[in-house]
Design an enzyme around this catalytic site. Structure first.
Site, PDB file in Angstrom:
ATOM      1  N   THR A 174      11.695   6.676  30.386  1.00 47.60           N
ATOM      2  CA  THR A 174      12.621   6.514  31.519  1.00 47.60           C
ATOM      3  C   THR A 174      12.921   5.029  31.722  1.00 47.60           C
ATOM      4  OG1 THR A 174      11.829   8.512  32.599  1.00 47.60           O
ATOM      5  CG2 THR A 174      12.821   6.855  34.028  1.00 47.60           C
ATOM      6  N   GLY A 175      14.147   4.752  32.188  1.00 50.95           N
ATOM      7  CA  GLY A 175      14.542   3.365  32.460  1.00 50.95           C
ATOM      8  C   GLY A 175      15.736   2.979  31.605  1.00 50.95           C
ATOM      9  N   SER A 176      16.213   1.758  31.813  1.00 49.32           N
ATOM     10  CA  SER A 176      17.448   1.345  31.143  1.00 49.32           C
ATOM     11  C   SER A 176      17.252   1.172  29.636  1.00 49.32           C
ATOM     12  CB  SER A 176      17.963   0.044  31.771  1.00 49.32           C
ATOM     13  OG  SER A 176      16.966  -0.954  31.717  1.00 49.32           O
ATOM     14  N   ASP A 236       9.262   4.586  24.986  1.00 44.98           N
ATOM     15  CA  ASP A 236       9.450   4.312  26.417  1.00 44.98           C
ATOM     16  C   ASP A 236       9.503   2.803  26.650  1.00 44.98           C
ATOM     17  OD1 ASP A 236       9.680   4.686  29.143  1.00 44.98           O
ATOM     18  OD2 ASP A 236       7.817   5.813  29.368  1.00 44.98           O
ATOM     19  N   ALA A 291       8.836  -0.603  29.390  1.00 41.88           N
ATOM     20  CA  ALA A 291       7.704  -1.078  30.198  1.00 41.88           C
ATOM     21  C   ALA A 291       8.182  -2.229  31.074  1.00 41.88           C
ATOM     22  CB  ALA A 291       6.557  -1.543  29.305  1.00 41.88           C
ATOM     23  N   ASP A 292       7.417  -2.475  32.127  1.00 38.59           N
ATOM     24  CA  ASP A 292       7.738  -3.599  33.012  1.00 38.59           C
ATOM     25  C   ASP A 292       7.007  -4.865  32.583  1.00 38.59           C
ATOM     26  OD1 ASP A 292       9.422  -2.099  34.868  1.00 38.59           O
ATOM     27  OD2 ASP A 292       7.594  -0.969  35.200  1.00 38.59           O
ATOM     28  N   LYS A 316       3.771  -0.073  34.037  1.00 38.43           N
ATOM     29  CA  LYS A 316       4.953   0.781  34.040  1.00 38.43           C
ATOM     30  C   LYS A 316       5.135   1.371  35.434  1.00 38.43           C
ATOM     31  CE  LYS A 316       5.967   3.679  30.855  1.00 38.43           C
ATOM     32  NZ  LYS A 316       7.377   3.283  31.010  1.00 38.43           N
ATOM     33  N   GLY A 317       6.315   1.934  35.650  1.00 42.74           N
ATOM     34  CA  GLY A 317       6.559   2.601  36.920  1.00 42.74           C
ATOM     35  C   GLY A 317       7.605   1.921  37.780  1.00 42.74           C
ATOM     36  N   GLU A 357       5.445   9.790  32.751  1.00 45.83           N
ATOM     37  CA  GLU A 357       5.394   8.908  31.571  1.00 45.83           C
ATOM     38  C   GLU A 357       3.987   8.857  30.994  1.00 45.83           C
ATOM     39  OE1 GLU A 357       8.978   5.749  32.594  1.00 45.83           O
ATOM     40  OE2 GLU A 357       6.990   5.355  33.363  1.00 45.83           O
TER      41      GLU A 357
END
Ligand SMILES: O=C(CO)[C@H](O)[C@H](O)COP(=O)(O)O
EC number: 5.3.1.6
Length: 237
Positions: free
Chosen positions: A28-30, A83, A85-86, A96-97, A105
């Site tokens: 999930t995410g851009s 996936d 990650a931040d 993440k999150g 995730e």
């Protein structure tokens, strides 16, 4: 090259690992969204894969892109999860999150033989913590849960402001699982596995954004090109 192009490059590199017949976890995410879009192009050209989405947003994207979907109840494992990650540290521990999908995730990553993290270089850090750590909580008894989280932080030598995440409309952000998220501004997490263990013992904590020992490799796209970092220890150690 702008950030979005770097994200797409990382996604394209991860796609090279995908083979016919694979069962894939879809992040999930851009950045993960680029992967889903590129995967969709390959599926429309004849690639046979099936995916498990990590959020309702990714489910919608995958459906729009024509990627067939299943669930972890229908299949017994996933070959690869891709996936974003931040934050990513040199041990391939992750925060993440940021997009609020950490629970699904983590379930999906843990059910996968390999997790490939895709990101632009800005996500690479020497020490995790500048990005606020998301902790997914049950709304019931939140005061007690927050106090227990603070105690866990103190035991692990970290401290910082905590705030219940708000959605763009100003209301409390609610996860796909119906929970809330507390974001903790810790700045520097010296012992990510220790903190992960301490948070996991708190009853009102559903999950936290520290992903320890789950990522097999990271694909980082930057101005100088693409770097692939492989995890040194086997998955799960
Ligand atoms: O953990 C996530 C969502 O819960 C995302 O993977 C993370 O926030 C990175 O997002 P982006 O690729 O948009 O930077």
């Amino acid at each position: 090259m702008d950030m979005d192009q770097l994200k797409r490059q990382a996604a394209a590199r991860a796609l090279e690992e995908v083979r016919d017949g694979m069962q894939l976890g879809l992040g999930t995410g851009s950045t993960a969204k680029h992967f889903v879009e590129l995967l969709g192009e390959r599926v429309r050209a004849g690639l046979k894969v099936i995916g498990v989405p990590t959020s309702e947003a990714t489910r919608a994207d995958a459906t729009r892109c024509g990627v067939p979907l299943t669930t972890l109840d229908e299949i017994d494992h996933l070959d690869i999860t891709v996936d974003g990650a931040d934050e990513i540290d040199p041990e391939l521990n992750l925060i993440k999150g940021g997009g609020g999908a950490l629970l699904r995730e983590k379930i999906v990553a843990a059910a996968s033989d390999r997790m490939i993290v895709i990101a632009d270089e800005s996500k690479w850090v020497q020490t995790l913590g500048r990005f606020p750590l998301p902790v997914e909580v049950i709304p019931f008894g939140l005061g007690a849960t927050r106090r227990a989280i603070e105690k866990a932080f103190a035991q692990c030598g970290v401290s910082g402001q905590m705030a219940v995440r708000k959605a763009k409309d100003g209301h409390v952000f609610v996860t796909d699982g119906g929970h809330w998220i507390v974001d903790a501004q810790l700045e520097r997490i010296a012992d990510p596995p220790g903190l992960a263990g301490a948070l996991s013992t708190i009853p009102g904590v559903v999950e936290h954004g520290l992903f320890i020992g789950l990522a097999s490799s990271a694909v980082l796209a930057g101005g100088e090109g693409i770097r692939v970092i492989e995890r040194r220890k086997p998955k799960g150690d």
